[in-house]
Enzyme design. Sequence first.
Site, short mmCIF file in Angstrom:
data_model
loop_
_atom_site.label_atom_id
_atom_site.label_comp_id
_atom_site.label_asym_id
_atom_site.label_seq_id
_atom_site.Cartn_x
_atom_site.Cartn_y
_atom_site.Cartn_z
N ASP A 149 1.92 56.66 -78.54
CA ASP A 149 2.02 58.01 -77.97
C ASP A 149 2.59 58.97 -79.01
O ASP A 149 3.77 59.32 -78.99
CB ASP A 149 2.94 58.00 -76.74
CG ASP A 149 2.42 57.12 -75.63
OD1 ASP A 149 1.23 57.22 -75.31
OD2 ASP A 149 3.20 56.32 -75.08
N ASP A 178 -3.68 55.19 -64.78
CA ASP A 178 -2.21 55.24 -64.83
C ASP A 178 -1.70 54.94 -63.43
O ASP A 178 -1.98 55.70 -62.49
CB ASP A 178 -1.73 56.61 -65.28
CG ASP A 178 -2.03 56.89 -66.74
OD1 ASP A 178 -2.25 55.92 -67.50
OD2 ASP A 178 -2.05 58.07 -67.14
N ASN A 223 -3.24 57.21 -77.99
CA ASN A 223 -3.06 58.38 -77.15
C ASN A 223 -2.65 59.57 -78.01
O ASN A 223 -2.44 59.44 -79.21
CB ASN A 223 -1.98 58.10 -76.09
CG ASN A 223 -2.26 56.83 -75.32
OD1 ASN A 223 -3.28 56.71 -74.66
ND2 ASN A 223 -1.36 55.85 -75.40
#
Length: 551
Positions: free
Chosen positions: A403, A244, A468
């Site tokens: 997500d 990230d 994720n």
Amino acid sequence: MSVVHIIDVESGNLQSLINAIERLGFKAYLVKKSDDPELANASKLILPGVGNFGHFLDNLFSRGFEKPIREFIASGKPIMGVCVGLQALFNTSEESPQSSGFKYINFDLSKFDASDKPVPEIGWNSCTPDSDSFFGLDPYKRYYFVHSYAAILTPHSEKVLIENNWKYAKAKYGTQEFIAAVSKDNIFATQFHPEKSGLAGLHVIENFLKQQHPVTTYTEEQKSTLANDYSNFGLTRRIIACLDVRTNDQGDLVVTKGDQYDVREKGQENDVRNLGKPVELAQKYYEQGADEVTFLNITSFRDCPLKDTPMLKVLRLAAKTVFVPLTVGGGIKDIVDVDGTKIPALEVASLYFRSGADKVSIGTDSVYAAEKYYELGGRGDGTSPIETISKAYGAQAVVISVDPKRVYVDGPQDTKNKTFQTKFPNEKGQNWCWYECTIKGGRETRDIGVWELTKACEALGAGEVLLNCIDKDGSNSGYDLELLDHVKDAVKIPVIASSGAGNPGHFEEAFTQTRADACLGAGMFHRGEYTVNDVKEYLLKKGLKVRMDRG
């Protein structure tokens, strides 16, 4: 310094191929026009192709390259095709039946059968030469494949190859055998990407450039360890290192890691958590044996012209030393540049591909695209980033980054989205749940489930899911196995497990208790608790095949 000429019709990532050639001590020259006099003077030529068969071949022929390439082949000088560059040798492809190849090999390409395996094939497979090894192709090493269409081997197609004196190497994906490489006279071509196949791939390129055919010998113990057992459709268990990347409060580009997406330290300073420099960490994980490196840009560079975006520099530098696939996510969408110019997502993605990326990851815009898909009655309109990028570069170049977070309900009647019964009821005793998708780094929720989202994105042209989980992020408690199975039930494309890995056992759980196609790790690697190689050694001891050819 010997010069290697490369045909460039702006088809995907050529930077990594250039870097590989230069790493081997040669100089690379891009031939962008068919009338470039350098083409006639070339001593070695490489024809790399990425993405859609028709898009590549039509582009190649419309730019006038057919005649000079045929003349080069007729001259007897060495030429090497890569990926669609191999496919170009055949008649045509089921992917684009109206488009013609060079027709040097008289049969057609077809799509993999997705009934028994994920399609595209994305990962590290072995290839076995039919008789004598050529250009050092090694059945005990692994090479990186990323494709949906292939020269599927049948008794008829093998007869065509043999009768026309083609040497070939086979690979097997699921139950289907296909051509991994071919060679005849001065022609050599690979379906896999040698420039993305680590040291094994670099050796193949070097052998072609030096026109040599070495053979490696192994002990019986080494053969047992390295041989393909085809327990995972022929692919090794793929381990991905994720970085990230964002700017900290001092303006430095750093690798950070969130705790349920919060990347700031809990102390008084409250600065962005700094775990290292992205390019240095990428090389470190490559050398540890990572099968892929993913960069997720979690900073919006609003005041920076697109061409100067720091992530482009990160990619260019990483691609010089990292010879496995690179994926980049964040900002892959239609944008308005700082000077007011509107730039479509396809052009944004093209900049990343030319800088060294192999795949782009689309997050928030994949949710918008899925919502529009359902609004239109289950179809796309051709304008979403997923559709435009996959049409040009192929489904395998487009990853959707999802997500989601778990939502408990009393029963299926409480939501329009796909639910299932969980083994882990909440404190209220509710045992029905669904996964709500979020956007903007988890800051906003949308009324669309992960099941619905992934099915829509697959239909629109996405080739892979980076799955994720907000509930698991930073927990070090293992992946959400129920979430993985939920999404694998929804789609045929490969699914990458992400969020929650804290030790090597969590990777084994995902591979043995779910149908995950790859596993991604971040914090446990950044903090130095485990290396990528630690995970691979653990999996190997558990009987799972992994690629051990470290950078």
